[in-house]
Motif scaffolding. Structure first.
Motif, PDB file in Angstrom:
ATOM      1  N   SER A  19       0.811  -1.218   0.000  1.00 16.80           N
ATOM      2  CA  SER A  19       0.000   0.000   0.000  1.00 16.80           C
ATOM      3  C   SER A  19       0.848   1.275   0.000  1.00 16.80           C
ATOM      4  O   SER A  19       0.314   2.374  -0.125  1.00 16.80           O
ATOM      5  CB  SER A  19      -0.937   0.006   1.223  1.00 16.80           C
ATOM      6  N   PRO A  21       3.292   3.830  -1.797  1.00 21.60           N
ATOM      7  CA  PRO A  21       3.766   4.178  -3.136  1.00 21.60           C
ATOM      8  C   PRO A  21       5.261   3.863  -3.283  1.00 21.60           C
ATOM      9  O   PRO A  21       6.062   4.215  -2.408  1.00 21.60           O
ATOM     10  CB  PRO A  21       3.516   5.691  -3.216  1.00 21.60           C
ATOM     11  N   VAL A  74      -4.380  18.995  -0.040  1.00 21.07           N
ATOM     12  CA  VAL A  74      -3.650  17.963  -0.788  1.00 21.07           C
ATOM     13  C   VAL A  74      -2.156  18.102  -0.551  1.00 21.07           C
ATOM     14  O   VAL A  74      -1.445  17.117  -0.299  1.00 21.07           O
ATOM     15  CB  VAL A  74      -3.980  18.024  -2.294  1.00 21.07           C
ATOM     16  N   THR A  78      -0.121  15.334   1.577  1.00 18.99           N
ATOM     17  CA  THR A  78       0.977  14.654   0.886  1.00 18.99           C
ATOM     18  C   THR A  78       2.275  14.775   1.673  1.00 18.99           C
ATOM     19  O   THR A  78       3.021  13.803   1.840  1.00 18.99           O
ATOM     20  CB  THR A  78       1.165  15.218  -0.529  1.00 18.99           C
ATOM     21  N   TYR A  81       2.051  12.653   4.686  1.00 16.22           N
ATOM     22  CA  TYR A  81       2.025  11.236   4.292  1.00 16.22           C
ATOM     23  C   TYR A  81       3.425  10.746   3.977  1.00 16.22           C
ATOM     24  O   TYR A  81       3.858   9.673   4.435  1.00 16.22           O
ATOM     25  CB  TYR A  81       1.113  11.025   3.077  1.00 16.22           C
ATOM     26  N   VAL A  99      -3.483   5.874   1.007  1.00 13.09           N
ATOM     27  CA  VAL A  99      -3.052   7.133   0.401  1.00 13.09           C
ATOM     28  C   VAL A  99      -4.120   7.723  -0.520  1.00 13.09           C
ATOM     29  O   VAL A  99      -4.492   8.898  -0.384  1.00 13.09           O
ATOM     30  CB  VAL A  99      -1.731   6.935  -0.371  1.00 13.09           C
ATOM     31  N   GLU A 100      -4.608   6.944  -1.465  1.00 10.46           N
ATOM     32  CA  GLU A 100      -5.542   7.472  -2.465  1.00 10.46           C
ATOM     33  C   GLU A 100      -6.817   7.993  -1.794  1.00 10.46           C
ATOM     34  O   GLU A 100      -7.331   9.054  -2.165  1.00 10.46           O
ATOM     35  CB  GLU A 100      -5.883   6.386  -3.499  1.00 10.46           C
ATOM     36  N   ARG A 101      -7.306   7.272  -0.829  1.00  9.60           N
ATOM     37  CA  ARG A 101      -8.528   7.679  -0.131  1.00  9.60           C
ATOM     38  C   ARG A 101      -8.318   9.002   0.611  1.00  9.60           C
ATOM     39  O   ARG A 101      -9.166   9.902   0.553  1.00  9.60           O
ATOM     40  CB  ARG A 101      -8.931   6.574   0.841  1.00  9.60           C
ATOM     41  N   LEU A 103      -6.018  11.355   0.027  1.00  7.89           N
ATOM     42  CA  LEU A 103      -5.790  12.463  -0.902  1.00  7.89           C
ATOM     43  C   LEU A 103      -7.080  12.862  -1.619  1.00  7.89           C
ATOM     44  O   LEU A 103      -7.292  14.043  -1.931  1.00  7.89           O
ATOM     45  CB  LEU A 103      -4.699  12.093  -1.909  1.00  7.89           C
ATOM     46  N   ALA A 104      -7.958  11.899  -1.857  1.00  9.61           N
ATOM     47  CA  ALA A 104      -9.254  12.231  -2.456  1.00  9.61           C
ATOM     48  C   ALA A 104     -10.082  13.074  -1.491  1.00  9.61           C
ATOM     49  O   ALA A 104     -10.744  14.048  -1.892  1.00  9.61           O
ATOM     50  CB  ALA A 104      -9.996  10.949  -2.826  1.00  9.61           C
TER      51      ALA A 104
END
Length: 550
Positions: A19, A21, A74, A78, A81, A99-101, A103-104
């Motif tokens: 999970s 990046p 964002v 980031t 994160y 991460v994706e959740r 940042l969304a």
């Protein structure tokens, strides 16, 4: 045939690693021989200059720049994160990474601010980390149990909903010990969390992942839980601020937990941050959301600016602090006297009785609770936190549980706890005769532990913290300094309180505790969170002023 628990645990750990990046995985990690890795996030090369500036910023600055749009959510999410992932690679502090959740969610907040010119709430755009047991819908809360892997939460915890409605961005969950009932952090699923200032030492527990993460500025505010010191011990051992609120001040509904149904000494949720402002922003935002409308056990008590302005404590002037000694609190005493406050010795009342009463309450059903959960997977119940390759071996059980008592016997223990709280209330009130202010002692200043962060597996004493859980007093940890090889030498002593005291004295070696943070806790009475925050600011400012002069 059932799948071996080790295979399930390994699969979960592999899922966690996947999970992250790939561009955030570092090849220049410090070797294990480097113990102090607290400065590594600054020099690792992953964060840009602006991201370093963001993650170094205090909570007031972050919230102001997020509210003005100078920094987008964002961008801030980031930055934290990336720093959290660095912290994970050097201390093993995280569990769930999404991460994706996150940042969304941050992008939605940025769009709202752009369209309306208004923030969603008082924590708009601020990333917040959560101890593993705090549910986030669709994400595991395995709490270090193999048995609970791959059981994603069906809904958010009440606190998660409140934080999101206040504009916060939950972005990681953090590591804990199996069962939660340890003052260290290790489990069969995610492994051990190390102390950022000295990786040979424990980060504390059970919110050890939060302590390590926040200490490395991988999160501006984290949420831990505390039943016997589990917010305060990691905060002290990792050099952060941390608040243990009173029963019901922060909503607990919707979290997973051990020993559910044990309501005599309940666990509480509390914030960890690198500044007291982060503690205050969190508490005010949560309380202003009226959590009692979503959690029936939440206390119906609004945030009080009057109490924060210390109307019951001389408006913050000429305060009188009681100091619970035996752990080198001369620095704090001098700073407060220089700031114009009074300091008297605090005489502990029946502390050993309170410790044993709490252990009696927890031990009544703990063994059956742990056995019931671990039996589902076949994983063993962890009985020691000492690493297998450690030179120093285990010195005995941390928490010996009973095999069960009758309901009537438990009631007697709980009745005794109630009576002890009554006695302590009178004991505190009676200090009005010695303070010279016309009031009882305003707050107690106490050590958080009888030592700085010890080597892994050797944190066997939580008495300085669990005493306040038994009395349900609010307590806030303040970092003071770090172990100094020249100053913090072993002082000669001829007399000891008991065998434990002597053993602790003999175990001390400045080299072992090299660079470990030293902290104190400011203790107020039941439901005095606002006043404790304000008095902690006074103590913290006095310490900083004293350091600046010296």
């Amino acid at each position: 045939m059932a799948t071996d628990w080790k295979i399930i645990a390994a699969g979960k750990k592999a899922q966690q690693q996947a999970s992250i990046p790939k561009e955030w995985l570092l090849s220049n990690l410090p070797p294990q021989s480097v113990l102090d890795i607290s400065g590594f996030p600054e020099t690792c090369g992953l964060l840009s200059d602006e991201e370093l500036q963001i993650t170094r910023s205090d909570t007031d600055t972050l919230l102001a720049k997020l509210a003005s749009g100078e920094w987008s959510s964002v961008k801030v999410t980031t930055a934290f994160y990336k720093r959290a992932i660095v912290a994970q690679q050097i201390t093993n502090c995280l569990t769930e990474i999404f991460v994706e959740r996150a940042l969304a969610r941050a992008a939605e907040l940025d769009e709202h601010l752009k369209k309306t010119g208004k923030v969603v709430g008082p924590l708009h755009g601020l990333p917040i980390s959560l101890k593993d047991q705090i549910n986030v819908k669709g994400i595991d809360s395995c709490m270090g149990y193999v048995s609970w892997i791959d059981k994603p939460a069906e809904s958010n915890a009440v606190l998660t909903d409140i934080l999101e409605s206040a504009g916060a961005v939950p972005f990681v969950k953090t590591n804990i010990p199996q069962t939660l009932m340890w003052p260290e952090t290790y489990n069969h699923v995610f492994g051990r969390t190390n102390n950022p200032y000295n990786r040979s030492l424990t980060s504390g527990g059970s919110s050890g992942g939060e302590g390590a993460l926040v200490s490395l500025r991988g999160s501006p505010v984290g949420v831990g839980s505390d039943i016997g010191g589990s917010v305060r011990i990691p905060s002290a051992f990792c050099g952060t601020y941390g608040l243990r609120p009173c029963y019901g001040r922060v909503p607990y509904a919707g979290c997973v937990n051990s020993m559910e149904g044990q309501d005599s000494v309940p666990s509480v949720l509390g914030p960890i941050s690198n500044d007291i402002a982060g503690i205050k922003h969190f508490m005010k935002a949560v309380i202003d959301a009226k959590p009692w409308l979503q959690d029936p056990l939440a206390v119906r008590k609004r945030w009080s600016e009057e109490e924060y302005n210390l109307v019951d404590h001389g408006n913050g002037k000429n305060l009188c602090f009681g100091i619970l000694w035996d752990d080198g609190l001369e620095t704090v005493k001098k700073a407060l006297l220089d700031a114009g406050h009074k300091v008297i010795d605090w005489k502990p009342l029946k502390h050993p009785e309170i410790y044993e009463t709490l252990r009696g309450v927890w031990g009544a059903g703990a063994e059956e609770d742990y056995r019931t959960v671990t039996a589902l997977s076949g994983e063993p119940i962890i009985s020691t936190m000492v690493p297998e390759d450690a030179i120093v071996k285990d010195s005995g059980e941390w928490f010996v549980v009973d095999t069960g008592v009758s309901a009537f016997q438990l009631w007697q223990t709980q009745k005794h706890k109630r009576d002890l709280r009554q006695e302590y209330l009178r004991h505190w009130e009676d200090t009005v005769s010695v303070t010279g202010t016309g009031r009882p002692v305003d707050a107690i200043i106490s050590p958080v532990a009888p030592y700085a962060a010890p080597p892994h597996g050797l944190n066997k004493n939580a008495n300085y913290t669990l005493i306040w859980n038994g009395l349900d007093y609010a307590a806030l940890v303040i970092p003071v300094s770090k172990v100094d090889q020249a100053l913090d030498v072993q002082r000669p002593r001829n007399q000891f309180y008991n065998d434990t005291d002597k053993a602790l004295y003999e175990s001390y070696n400045p080299e072992t505790f090299k660079n470990a943070p030293i902290s104190v806790q400011v203790v107020g009475r039941t439901l005095e969170e606002e006043a404790v925050i304000a008095m902690s600011e006074i103590v913290d400012n006095a310490l900083k002023t004293s350091k600046a002069k010296s």
